[in-house]
Write a protein that holds these residues in place. Structure first.
Motif, PDB file in Angstrom:
ATOM      1  N   GLN A 186      -6.272   4.841  -7.965  1.00 39.75           N
ATOM      2  CA  GLN A 186      -5.256   3.833  -7.979  1.00 39.75           C
ATOM      3  C   GLN A 186      -4.839   3.571  -9.412  1.00 39.75           C
ATOM      4  OE1 GLN A 186      -7.362   4.187  -4.508  1.00 39.75           O
ATOM      5  NE2 GLN A 186      -8.371   3.205  -6.189  1.00 39.75           N
ATOM      6  N   VAL A 234      -0.944   7.930  -4.867  1.00 40.16           N
ATOM      7  CA  VAL A 234      -1.269   7.195  -5.807  1.00 40.16           C
ATOM      8  C   VAL A 234      -1.278   8.149  -7.150  1.00 40.16           C
ATOM      9  CG1 VAL A 234      -2.570   5.484  -4.653  1.00 40.16           C
ATOM     10  CG2 VAL A 234      -3.516   7.630  -5.561  1.00 40.16           C
ATOM     11  N   ARG A 259     -10.468  -1.723  -6.904  1.00 41.55           N
ATOM     12  CA  ARG A 259     -10.080  -2.872  -6.282  1.00 41.55           C
ATOM     13  C   ARG A 259     -11.392  -3.847  -6.471  1.00 41.55           C
ATOM     14  NH1 ARG A 259      -7.253  -3.630  -0.250  1.00 41.55           N
ATOM     15  NH2 ARG A 259      -6.725  -5.840  -0.850  1.00 41.55           N
ATOM     16  N   GLN A 295      -8.093   6.010  -2.485  1.00 37.24           N
ATOM     17  CA  GLN A 295      -7.288   6.316  -1.348  1.00 37.24           C
ATOM     18  C   GLN A 295      -7.054   7.949  -1.027  1.00 37.24           C
ATOM     19  OE1 GLN A 295      -3.552   3.640  -0.840  1.00 37.24           O
ATOM     20  NE2 GLN A 295      -4.348   3.297  -2.807  1.00 37.24           N
ATOM     21  N   TYR A 340       0.983  -1.271  -0.056  1.00 35.75           N
ATOM     22  CA  TYR A 340       0.058  -0.050  -0.122  1.00 35.75           C
ATOM     23  C   TYR A 340       0.974   1.318   0.039  1.00 35.75           C
ATOM     24  CZ  TYR A 340      -3.893  -3.122   1.142  1.00 35.75           C
ATOM     25  OH  TYR A 340      -4.805  -4.075   1.314  1.00 35.75           O
ATOM     26  N   THR A 377      -6.445  -4.532  -8.722  1.00 34.32           N
ATOM     27  CA  THR A 377      -7.403  -3.521  -9.417  1.00 34.32           C
ATOM     28  C   THR A 377      -7.667  -3.766 -11.020  1.00 34.32           C
ATOM     29  OG1 THR A 377      -5.549  -2.035 -10.228  1.00 34.32           O
ATOM     30  CG2 THR A 377      -6.337  -1.758  -8.181  1.00 34.32           C
TER      31      THR A 377
END
Length: 313
Positions: A36, A26, A53, A114, A22, A47
């Motif tokens: 992502q 990103v 995801r 994120q 992680y 992903t």
């Protein structure tokens, strides 16, 4: 500093070796600012072609970029906790635990990015709405990031709120107090939640807002593993020092009350997962990988709580 960092990495890798996969920031993305990587595959997560995801149930997996079928789906929307930072595999995220175990009647999408604030979470829906099948349920599992970035200077707040790429306040800059930060974050969340509600109504979906957990809002005394992790993480990031004014449990309760009030005004059901976790977890339960993100066991308990409280099947 090198010795401290090496100790941090060795201990964290011992407890949570998958956390090395992680990362932030990103990649940059137009409109969303970042998202992502598409088609990423590593030991912790995978992903799809869009960067979402995968949600997993047994040998099945789905995502906004791969789903086939005409039946309705459910969205677990939000930020990094929805993405599942801290989960050891795709199967351990909240959305996956809902689909595989606690509310399996319809597929769930892991619909989060994120480090998103509430504006980015809403924008994600507007950008990908045309690609979604019918949606029956939206659980917006969020809230912490708006409160975290509420400390940034007024000139970075703008109309839609500050985000994580903003410049840190100068050392001598005045930072709003906890009450003002709670008010600012709750107002910003409610402004975007109003549009979520309009879109959900148009989609024929039920919308629920669930305030995500912060470790110190759940219990005063962390589990033993959490104590060691938090102590070492503080040496690297000083999260508690920077955000000491909002990590107190009474601030979390005030924030939950402010969000609950605004949700009532909008007619949106509200859940505070902090208090619900506190009522179900034992002192020995290792729930958090850091103060915001959870372990597999923590995400599993959240999924069970959401299914039970929202009567999901």
């Amino acid at each position: 500093m090198r010795l401290v960092r090496n100790r941090l990495l060795s201990y964290r890798n011992q407890l949570l070796p998958h956390m090395q996969h992680y990362y932030f920031p990103v990649p940059e993305q137009p409109y969303l600012l970042w998202f992502q990587k598409p088609d990423e595959s590593n030991e912790a997560f995978h992903t799809d072609r869009l960067g979402f995801r995968f949600t997993v149930s047994g040998d099945r997996r789905t995502s906004p970029g791969t789903h086939q079928g005409d039946g309705p789906v459910r969205l677990l929307a939000g930020s990094s906790s929805v993405f599942g930072v801290g989960a050891s595999t795709d199967a351990a995220t909240v959305a996956s635990r809902l689909w595989s175990t606690y509310a399996p009647a319809e597929p769930w999408f892991t619909f989060g990015g994120q480090a998103f604030n509430s504006a980015q979470e809403l924008l994600l829906l507007t950008l990908f709405h045309h690609m979604l099948p019918p949606v029956s349920e939206i659980v917006l599992y969020s809230g912490v990031n708006n409160l975290v970035v509420s400390r940034l200077p007024e000139e970075q707040q703008g109309v839609h709120g500050a985000h994580y790429m903003g410049e840190a306040p100068a050392a001598d800059a005045a930072v709003p107090g906890p009450a003002e930060r709670v008010q600012r974050a709750a107002d910003r969340t409610a402004a975007h939640l109003r549009t979520w509600q309009a879109l959900a109504t148009a989609m024929g979906a039920r919308l629920v807002f669930a305030l995500q957990p912060l470790a110190s809002w759940v219990r005063d005394e962390p589990a033993e593993q959490e104590k060691k992790l938090f102590a070492e993480l503080d040496k690297a990031s000083n999260f508690r020092g920077v955000h000491a004014d909002i990590v107190a449990m009474d601030v979390g309760r005030d924030y939950a009350a402010a969000l609950d009030k605004r949700c009532q005004e909008l007619g949106v059901p509200f859940l505070d997962t902090n208090q619900l976790l506190a009522s179900r977890a034992t002192p020995q339960d290792w729930l958090f990988a850091d103060r915001v993100h959870m372990t597999d066991a923590g995400y599993d308990l959240v999924a069970r709580i959401l299914a039970e409280e929202l009567e999901l099947r």
